[in-house]
Design an enzyme around this catalytic site. Structure first.
Site, mmCIF file in Angstrom:
data_model
loop_
_atom_site.group_PDB
_atom_site.id
_atom_site.type_symbol
_atom_site.label_atom_id
_atom_site.label_comp_id
_atom_site.label_asym_id
_atom_site.label_seq_id
_atom_site.Cartn_x
_atom_site.Cartn_y
_atom_site.Cartn_z
ATOM 1 N N GLY A 136 -72.433 52.621 -79.942
ATOM 2 C CA GLY A 136 -71.762 52.438 -81.224
ATOM 3 C C GLY A 136 -71.823 51.031 -81.770
ATOM 4 O O GLY A 136 -72.861 50.358 -81.741
ATOM 5 N N TYR A 153 -53.153 55.609 -81.685
ATOM 6 C CA TYR A 153 -54.268 54.690 -81.926
ATOM 7 C C TYR A 153 -53.864 53.558 -82.866
ATOM 8 O O TYR A 153 -54.083 52.374 -82.576
ATOM 9 C CB TYR A 153 -55.439 55.478 -82.510
#
EC number: 1.2.1.n2
Length: 295
Positions: free
Chosen positions: A26, A166
């Site tokens: 990523g 998160y």
């Protein structure tokens, strides 16, 4: 990326040492290759040694310099050992890019018996990053130079629903960094938070509906990190991120309504969408109205 900024980037990183967490895929993988190609020595940190070795080989094949340090960044003792290994390998770190992260898409009402979701997200996204900063910061202070770049989330600015674990972990690191920034200003150490929108990486792959919403590519995300290295701002956000922050500051009820609409519009799981796992026209329109937002 314009040529002038690219030239300044190369000037800023050539001969420097950059530590990148989450460097095996990523955003981390992409920026590691980019920084190495610009002439820096990149220190690659991730869990899996085999994957890191592949990244290292790819960088060296292009003429770059890379060292690998496998580490579980949820293990504080392992981070301490990592820090010792790094400082024994190189005498300093110029750039620390806290990119490694864990994301969980789950509404609070679906988390009543899942407190461990909050614990494990904080462990990596907050405690792991802070532990690494605390270990490396004395060396930056001694040299009176350094930059810490935290990969945060647009969700921190927009208060993304279904991402409370998160977003809270990223917001905690954000608050820590704002406090630290003033403390290390006299030591010529800068701290930058990048409020990333959705990026098409393996982390979002389990959420199938994200195939159909606007996202950044890892290369576009890396451009934001390049900008951070050159300009050293305190924060970087997309237009939507800045708008969300302003809206919440002056009209929090409006922000609440908009996020609530999105929460009710998108399903908690792709199973609710049927076998095709595609968005309807209204969902597509809302996703495009708020590009890069977490739903």
């Amino acid at each position: 990326m314009n040529k002038k900024l690219e030239a300044l980037f190369r000037e800023n990183v050539k001969g420097k040492v950059a530590l990148i967490t989450g460097a095996s895929s990523g955003i981390g993988l992409t920026i590691a290759k980019r920084i190495a190609a610009a002439g820096a020595h990149v220190l690659l940190v991730a869990r899996t040694q085999e994957t890191l070795e592949e990244v290292k080989a790819a960088i060296e094949q292009q003429g770059g310099q890379a060292s690998i340090f496998p580490c579980d960044l949820t293990d504080m003792n392992a981070i301490d050992q990592l820090s010792q290994q790094i400082m024994a390998s190189v005498d300093h770190v110029d750039f620390l890019i806290n990119n490694a992260g864990r994301s969980i898409r789950r509404a609070v009402h679906e988390s009543f018996d899942r407190f461990h979701d909050f614990e494990r997200t904080m462990q990596l996204n907050y405690f792991g990053a802070v532990r690494l900063v605390l270990n490396l910061l004395p060396h930056m202070i001694k040299r009176k130079n350094g930059q810490i770049i935290n990969i945060s989330s647009i969700g921190v600015l927009a208060n993304a629903t279904r991402f409370s674990a998160y977003v809270a972990s990223k917001a905690a690191l954000d608050a820590f960094s704002r406090c630290l920034s003033a403390e290390v200003l006299k030591h010529k150490i800068s701290i930058t938070s990048i409020y990333m929108p959705l990026v098409r990486t393996p982390m979002i792959a389990p959420t199938k509906i994200y195939k159909y919403v606007p996202t950044l590519s890892p290369e576009e995300a890396a451009d934001l990190i390049v900008y951070a290295i050159v300009k050293r701002p305190k924060r970087i956000a997309t237009h939507l991120g800045r708008l969300a922050s302003i809206t919440y500051a002056i009209a929090p009820d409006i922000n609440n309504i908009l996020m609530s609409i999105g929460f009710n519009l998108f399903p908690s799981s792709t199973a609710a969408l049927g076998e095709q796992e595609k968005l309807n026209l209204l969902q597509r329109a809302y996703a495009r109205l708020f590009p890069g937002e977490h739903w």
